[in-house]
Design an enzyme around this catalytic site. Structure first.
Site, short mmCIF file in Angstrom:
data_model
loop_
_atom_site.label_atom_id
_atom_site.label_comp_id
_atom_site.label_asym_id
_atom_site.label_seq_id
_atom_site.Cartn_x
_atom_site.Cartn_y
_atom_site.Cartn_z
CG ASP A 94 -1.82 1.18 1.35
OD1 ASP A 94 -1.86 1.99 0.40
OD2 ASP A 94 -2.49 1.32 2.39
CG ASP A 96 -2.24 7.49 1.02
OD1 ASP A 96 -2.18 8.54 0.33
OD2 ASP A 96 -3.24 7.17 1.68
CG ASP A 274 0.11 1.18 6.11
OD1 ASP A 274 0.61 0.54 7.06
OD2 ASP A 274 -0.95 1.83 6.22
#
Length: 324
Positions: A94, A96, A274
């Site tokens: 992940d 972001d 993450d």
């Protein structure tokens, strides 16, 4: 663009634009084995443990509820309503855009520049997953303000958190490669090879990421072990890296400060992803095809990661009607 969607806009999206055809095949084929979760008011996915036997029942739910956010589990269960009898789980990376520690845009949220940087990062991660680890059942999803790499290779799907953590550290470049090598066949001598002198394997992964980070520094980042003087010198001498002259760069930075730099960048590499998501075997992620209401963008599968442009392909019709 990137402003919050109203309830009216959410209803418009799910009633006029959303389609089961926009859901990836890897989601559709095992729909009934996954847990769904929903956020109806922007305060988090409190409506959990939902199960849908098929796409039509999901369609009716989304049209009726127009949720603020829709999520689906990475895990497969025999009893997803209770999250019981776990079978396996996708392996996730992940990234972001708003959480990238070194961002050349310096914006407060997300923008075209940091979304482009996030795509560069996930493309690099996918290349490593494929070329170094031989994984090939990989899907890329644009989340609305970043990207999810969703890996469905069976050896990773059935792995535990410990293996997932080790793979994460390798792919991310989260540890400085060792430089001292002991050879008992040559008079028990020890040899020193810097990471940048070994153009293969993990050393190359780390070197490429180190170079990428250095070239994207603006100068006002606050990074552990990099004081303002070192930051100034990194930017002053990074021109050496245009031609991969790492020896000159290390000479001008100084060996001790260079060690501080590499250790700091190893931490940056890990924080770009993450890690909690990667090792979680029961995580829920945004449902591809759903609306990311915080930024009014579609969460969608990326068909071509080399040409994908979220500002062209992931903008709902209601945003265009706003005139933004």
């Amino acid at each position: 663009m990137f402003s919050k969607a109203t309830l009216k806009e959410r209803r418009q999206y799910y009633r006029e634009e959303w389609s089961t055809k926009d859901m990836p095949d890897f989601i559709l084929k095992d729909l009934k084995k996954r847990e769904f979760g929903f956020d109806h008011n922007g305060k988090g996915p409190n409506d959990r443990y939902k199960v849908f036997r098929g796409s039509e029942s999901l369609k009716k739910f989304l049209r009726y509820k127009a949720p603020f956010a829709a999520y689906i589990s990475v895990a497969f269960y025999n009893n997803p309503r209770r999250r019981e009898d776990w079978q396996k789980a996708e392996y996730i990376f992940d990234v972001d855009a708003k959480d990238i520690p070194i961002r050349s845009c310096q914006c407060d949220g997300v923008c075209e520049v940091c979304l482009g940087q996030a795509l560069e990062i996930v493309n690099s991660l996918i290349d490593t997953l494929q070329d170094d680890l031989g994984l090939n059942n990989i899907h890329l999803v644009y989340s609305g303000r970043g990207y999810h790499i969703r890996i469905l290779d069976e050896e990773m799907m059935t792995s535990g958190s410990e293996l997932r953590s080790e793979v994460l550290k390798y792919v991310a470049g989260a540890e400085v490669p060792k430089s001292n090598f002991f050879n008992p066949d040559i008079s028990n001598k020890s040899f020193n090879f810097e990471h940048f002198s070994i153009p293969v394997g993990y050393s190359k992964i780390f070197t490429d990421k180190l170079k990428y980070n250095i070239q994207h520094l603006v100068g006002n980042e606050e990074l552990d072990e990099i004081n303002p003087k070192l930051m100034k010198d990194i930017i002053k001498y990074r021109h050496h890296l245009d031609n991969d002259n790492w020896g000159y760069f290390k000479r001008d930075i100084g060996p001790r400060r260079y060690k501080n730099l590499t250790e700091a960048m190893a931490r940056v590499n890990l924080s770009t992803i993450d890690a909690k998501v990667s090792i979680d075997l029961k995580r829920i992620l945004r449902l591809p095809s759903s609306l990311h209401s915080k930024v009014s963008m579609k969460c969608m599968e990326v068909k071509n990661r080399e040409t994908f442009d979220p500002l062209q392909e992931a903008v709902p019709k209601f945003v265009e009607e706003r005139g933004e």
